[in-house]
Design a protein around this motif. Sequence first.
Motif, short mmCIF file in Angstrom:
data_model
loop_
_atom_site.label_atom_id
_atom_site.label_comp_id
_atom_site.label_asym_id
_atom_site.label_seq_id
_atom_site.Cartn_x
_atom_site.Cartn_y
_atom_site.Cartn_z
N ALA A 138 0.83 -1.20 0.00
CA ALA A 138 0.00 0.00 0.00
C ALA A 138 0.86 1.25 0.00
O ALA A 138 0.53 2.26 -0.64
CB ALA A 138 -0.93 -0.01 1.21
N PHE A 139 1.99 1.19 0.70
CA PHE A 139 2.93 2.32 0.72
C PHE A 139 3.46 2.60 -0.69
O PHE A 139 3.51 3.76 -1.12
CB PHE A 139 4.09 2.00 1.67
CG PHE A 139 5.11 3.09 1.80
CD1 PHE A 139 5.03 4.01 2.83
CD2 PHE A 139 6.16 3.20 0.90
CE1 PHE A 139 5.96 5.02 2.96
CE2 PHE A 139 7.10 4.21 1.01
CZ PHE A 139 7.00 5.12 2.05
N ALA A 140 3.85 1.55 -1.39
CA ALA A 140 4.40 1.72 -2.74
C ALA A 140 3.37 2.33 -3.68
O ALA A 140 3.72 3.12 -4.57
CB ALA A 140 4.88 0.37 -3.26
N ARG A 141 2.10 1.97 -3.50
CA ARG A 141 1.06 2.54 -4.36
C ARG A 141 0.77 3.99 -4.03
O ARG A 141 0.59 4.83 -4.92
CB ARG A 141 -0.23 1.71 -4.23
CG ARG A 141 -0.13 0.30 -4.80
CD ARG A 141 -1.51 -0.33 -4.88
NE ARG A 141 -2.14 -0.47 -3.57
CZ ARG A 141 -2.01 -1.53 -2.78
NH1 ARG A 141 -1.25 -2.56 -3.17
NH2 ARG A 141 -2.62 -1.59 -1.61
N ALA A 142 0.74 4.31 -2.73
CA ALA A 142 0.36 5.67 -2.31
C ALA A 142 1.50 6.66 -2.44
O ALA A 142 1.27 7.84 -2.73
CB ALA A 142 -0.13 5.65 -0.86
N LEU A 143 2.74 6.18 -2.24
CA LEU A 143 3.89 7.09 -2.22
C LEU A 143 4.99 6.58 -3.15
O LEU A 143 6.08 6.21 -2.72
CB LEU A 143 4.43 7.21 -0.79
CG LEU A 143 3.45 7.80 0.25
CD1 LEU A 143 3.98 7.61 1.65
CD2 LEU A 143 3.18 9.27 -0.04
N PRO A 144 4.72 6.54 -4.45
CA PRO A 144 5.73 6.05 -5.39
C PRO A 144 6.98 6.92 -5.36
O PRO A 144 6.90 8.14 -5.29
CB PRO A 144 5.02 6.14 -6.74
CG PRO A 144 3.96 7.17 -6.55
CD PRO A 144 3.51 7.03 -5.13
N GLY A 145 8.13 6.26 -5.38
CA GLY A 145 9.39 6.99 -5.37
C GLY A 145 9.94 7.26 -3.99
O GLY A 145 11.09 7.69 -3.84
N VAL A 146 9.14 7.03 -2.94
CA VAL A 146 9.60 7.23 -1.56
C VAL A 146 10.13 5.90 -1.03
O VAL A 146 9.48 4.87 -1.18
CB VAL A 146 8.46 7.76 -0.66
CG1 VAL A 146 8.97 8.00 0.76
CG2 VAL A 146 7.85 9.03 -1.25
N ARG A 147 11.30 5.92 -0.40
CA ARG A 147 11.89 4.69 0.12
C ARG A 147 11.30 4.35 1.48
O ARG A 147 11.17 5.21 2.36
CB ARG A 147 13.41 4.85 0.26
CG ARG A 147 14.15 5.14 -1.03
CD ARG A 147 14.08 3.97 -1.98
NE ARG A 147 14.69 2.77 -1.45
CZ ARG A 147 15.97 2.46 -1.57
NH1 ARG A 147 16.80 3.29 -2.21
NH2 ARG A 147 16.45 1.35 -1.07
N LEU A 148 10.95 3.08 1.67
CA LEU A 148 10.43 2.58 2.95
C LEU A 148 11.48 1.67 3.56
O LEU A 148 11.87 0.66 2.95
CB LEU A 148 9.12 1.82 2.74
CG LEU A 148 8.50 1.18 3.99
CD1 LEU A 148 8.14 2.23 5.03
CD2 LEU A 148 7.27 0.36 3.61
N HIS A 149 11.94 1.99 4.76
CA HIS A 149 12.99 1.23 5.44
C HIS A 149 12.40 0.56 6.67
O HIS A 149 11.90 1.23 7.58
CB HIS A 149 14.15 2.14 5.85
CG HIS A 149 14.76 2.88 4.69
ND1 HIS A 149 15.63 2.29 3.81
CD2 HIS A 149 14.60 4.17 4.28
CE1 HIS A 149 16.00 3.18 2.90
NE2 HIS A 149 15.39 4.32 3.16
N ASN A 150 12.46 -0.76 6.71
CA ASN A 150 11.91 -1.54 7.81
C ASN A 150 13.03 -1.88 8.78
O ASN A 150 13.91 -2.69 8.47
CB ASN A 150 11.26 -2.82 7.26
CG ASN A 150 10.60 -3.64 8.35
OD1 ASN A 150 10.18 -3.10 9.37
ND2 ASN A 150 10.52 -4.94 8.13
#
Length: 222
Positions: free
Chosen positions: A198-210
């Motif tokens: 859902a993050f990738a769809r809503a915020l394309p181009g923003v990196r998500l670090h777990n």
Amino acid sequence: LPLDPDYPAARLTYMLRDAAPVCAVTDRAGRLPDGTDAEVVVLDGLDVSSHAWTDPARALTPAHPAYVIYTSGSTGRPKGVVVPHRAIDNRLRWMQHEYGLTAADRVLQKTPSSFDVSVWELFWPLREGATLVVAEPGAHKDPVHLARLIREQDITTCHFVPSMLQVFLGTPEASGCAAALRRVFCSGEALPRETASAFARALPGVRLHNLYGPTEAAVDVT
């Protein structure tokens, strides 16, 4: 030792008695429970005119404690974790090496100080010359307010626990944050695959670090 005034009085009393700080600093009277041995210093109306203007002579080493954070107590009584300067300095150096803040970055500080994520939110940008934007108390619970704050303040870096990230992504305002955000960190809970998608769809181009790590390991270890 950060103390959240919203905690139950019994928990605050336990933390003060267990940690035994030399004093407790509060902005105004009545914010902390009575019945502890800690001297309470109230900043509201405090007269410092008779105090020395020089720093006290005190030799600190990397092994000295930097802060004490109490665990949630989900498996029993809350436990105070003493984190030395060496450990949190190493943690912040690693974060800068891995993710590289610059003077152009703007970091959102929204985690209550009783949680250790607040340590890097506060000190990482200050160490690296980035801008620190401090959200008002309680803002971490309001996804619509956070989305507006991210857009209006051009926030490039922030943190969410995965459950709150899911709520944030469910607001129509979240997608408008993609223009400013560069990186979002997640920790504190398991990150579901569905939330990452859902993050990738809503915020394309923003990196998500777990990230993951116990309080005892200076916030995160991986």
